[in-house]
Design an enzyme around this catalytic site. Structure first.
Site, PDB file in Angstrom:
ATOM      1  N   ASN A   1      -4.080   0.877  -7.141  1.00 37.70           N
ATOM      2  CA  ASN A   1      -4.523  -0.522  -7.035  1.00 37.70           C
ATOM      3  C   ASN A   1      -5.335  -0.805  -5.768  1.00 37.70           C
ATOM      4  OD1 ASN A   1      -2.013  -0.206  -5.604  1.00 37.70           O
ATOM      5  ND2 ASN A   1      -1.849  -2.429  -5.497  1.00 37.70           N
TER       6      ASN A   1
ATOM      7  N   LYS B   1      -1.532  13.541  -3.106  1.00 35.87           N
ATOM      8  CA  LYS B   1      -1.568  13.555  -4.573  1.00 35.87           C
ATOM      9  C   LYS B   1      -1.867  12.128  -5.008  1.00 35.87           C
ATOM     10  CE  LYS B   1       0.139  13.128  -8.856  1.00 35.87           C
ATOM     11  NZ  LYS B   1       0.351  11.839  -9.537  1.00 35.87           N
TER      12      LYS B   1
ATOM     13  N   GLU C   1       7.374   2.139  -1.040  1.00 37.19           N
ATOM     14  CA  GLU C   1       6.985   0.744  -1.260  1.00 37.19           C
ATOM     15  C   GLU C   1       6.812   0.561  -2.759  1.00 37.19           C
ATOM     16  OE1 GLU C   1       3.806  -2.134  -1.917  1.00 37.19           O
ATOM     17  OE2 GLU C   1       3.181  -1.280   0.015  1.00 37.19           O
ATOM     18  N   LEU C   2       7.733  -0.199  -3.345  1.00 34.91           N
ATOM     19  CA  LEU C   2       7.865  -0.222  -4.799  1.00 34.91           C
ATOM     20  C   LEU C   2       7.505  -1.555  -5.432  1.00 34.91           C
ATOM     21  CD1 LEU C   2      11.210   1.793  -4.917  1.00 34.91           C
ATOM     22  CD2 LEU C   2       8.860   2.656  -4.944  1.00 34.91           C
TER      23      LEU C   2
END
Length: 462
Positions: free
Chosen positions: A133, A156, A230-231
């Site tokens: 994002n 990655k 950070e979810l």
């Protein structure tokens, strides 16, 4: 034969890029190269490590025009908004300016006959698993301070933004970074889990979903690698009775719908004091109606497609559930010609008559929908803001700094804003609570999380 990772563009559904995933032998070579490079990189003077990172930043600046178009094709951000160069410059420059102080030895001089000090030493191999994002800035949050601190990086990147990792690799190559200090890799989910479980990675930083964070914790179990997560969030805003109404409306609309709502710290729910509620909703709806949904390569487009059709389907599902439960939709989506079921093109939506029994007010939407609720006072607003499994940011809109400070102390979140939202300040720590995750980035604390403390206790007189 290795599996191929395909990047499907949200613009037209075409395959914009595809790359072979590394097999186990190739991954082993990457890790061996990184481990070999780390010791010599950590021995490079700090000022030279910082200089390399700033040279890489200069290389990214030179690529910006190409990057803007690539981002539109990869994840749908309209070209009119440019890339992520501003935030990348701000964060990298700030890291460079504070690195010496953040990493400085701490001397203890209160004990005659001894030389005692604490040193911050690199963790070793840092793996960054980056999201799509804000694919440059979220990666940079860890990459730049980690490299400055003497770590090496294995990046990655998300399949949706495959080319971002390649851009970063080119920038560091142009900066003259030694071989193995920064490596960009392409992996399947299975290959990623195997690497994490190998015990060969010293620290992992992941930005993504709660489910993804849990999978990474499980894969790392028993390795003792440190971890930053950070979810995401369900970030609230509270508009108090004394708020500057027009200012709040303008900023909160942007905070809700910029990047098609695909912002970790974007505004997803708004609580408005009853004295301002009707005028706030009218202004919010009017401004939202002015968005132009369409092809992100068109300069007139202000709202691009979501990154994938399944993401748009989730937001549509949340909205439909809310409407079935009595919510009111204020935007006529048929007036947005590009809005089409089954595609990533999704019109913005503003909902009222919502409550916390609805998914749209409880679960992360990560798309262009926002619910607005009326509240009678600070206490009710505070209770609703905290009624969430997430805690990344919250914003308060008021002219009373003391009142904001009092409310902010009680909000269960990592960051509280007053009269702004949807922004990362590199001087302040970026962290979350509850299901938003753990760990921290930015500021001197970001450096501390990418190093370990080591004590030196020397008796010099005996």
């Amino acid at each position: 034969m290795s599996e191929t990772i395909k990047l499907i563009s949200p613009v037209d559904g075409s395959i914009y890029a595809e790359r072979p995933a590394l097999d186990e032998a190739a991954v082993s070579r990457v890790v061996t190269t990184a481990r070999t490079a780390q010791a010599s990189w950590a021995a490079v003077p700090l000022e030279d490590r910082i200089a390399c990172c700033l040279k890489a930043l200069d290389a990214l600046k030179a690529m910006n025009d190409e990057v803007v178009t690539e981002l539109a094709w990869q994840m749908g951000r309209p070209v009119r908004y440019g890339g992520e160069l501003g935030g990348t410059i701000e964060r990298t420059t700030y890291c460079a300016n504070i690195a010496a102080e953040a990493l400085a030895d701490i001397e203890r001089t209160d004990k005659p006959g001894f030389k005692r000090y604490l040193k911050r030493v690199p963790l070793g191999i840092v793996m960054v698993i980056a999201p799509w994002n804000y694919p440059f800035m979220t990666a940079i949050n860890t990459i730049m301070p980690a490299l400055m601190a003497g770590n090496v990086i294995i990046l990655k990147h998300a399949a949706q933004t495959l080319l971002v990792g390649e851009r970063l690799a080119k920038a560091f190559e142009a900066a003259g970074l030694p071989k193995g200090v920064f490596q960009n890799i392409v992996l399947t989910h299975g290959g990623t889990e195997k690497l994490l479980g190998s015990g060969l990675i010293d620290h992992v930083n992941f930005t993504g979903s709660v489910a993804g964070g849990r999978a990474i914790e499980k894969a790392l179990a028993g390795t003792f690698a440190t971890l930053g997560l950070e979810l995401g969030g369900k970030d609230p805003a509270y508009v108090r009775a004394d708020a500057d109404l027009d200012y709040a409306v303008g900023n909160l609309v942007d905070g809700a719908f910029y990047n098609s709502g695909q912002c970790c710290c974007g505004i997803e729910r708004v609580y408005v004091h009853e004295s301002l509620y009707d005028r706030f909703v009218d202004g919010f709806v009017d401004l939202t109606s002015q968005y132009k949904l369409g092809n992100p390569l068109d300069e007139a487009t202000t709202l691009g497609p979501m990154a994938q059709a399944r993401f748009a389907a989730w937001v549509r599902e949340q909205t439909e559930e809310a409407l079935r439960k009595g919510a009111k939709a204020h935007i006529d989506v048929s007036s947005f010609e590009a809005n089409k079921e089954g595609t990533p093109y999704l019109a913005p939506q503003v909902l009222t008559n919502v409550d916390h029994q609805m998914s749209v007010m409880r679960e992360e939407s990560f798309g262009p929908v926002v619910g607005i609720m009326k509240v009678k006072d600070d206490a009710e607003a505070l209770q609703l803001m905290n009624d969430s499994p997430y805690g990344l940011t919250a914003s308060l809109w008021t002219e009373d700094v003391d009142a904001a400070a009092g409310i902010a102390d009680q909000i269960e979140t990592g960051t509280v804003f007053m009269n702004r939202c949807d922004y990362l300040d590199p001087a302040l720590v970026w962290t979350g609570v509850k299901d938003t995750g753990k760990g921290a980035a930015l500021s001197e604390i970001g450096f501390h999380n990418l190093t370990r403390p080591k004590s030196f206790h020397f008796r010099v007189e005996h």
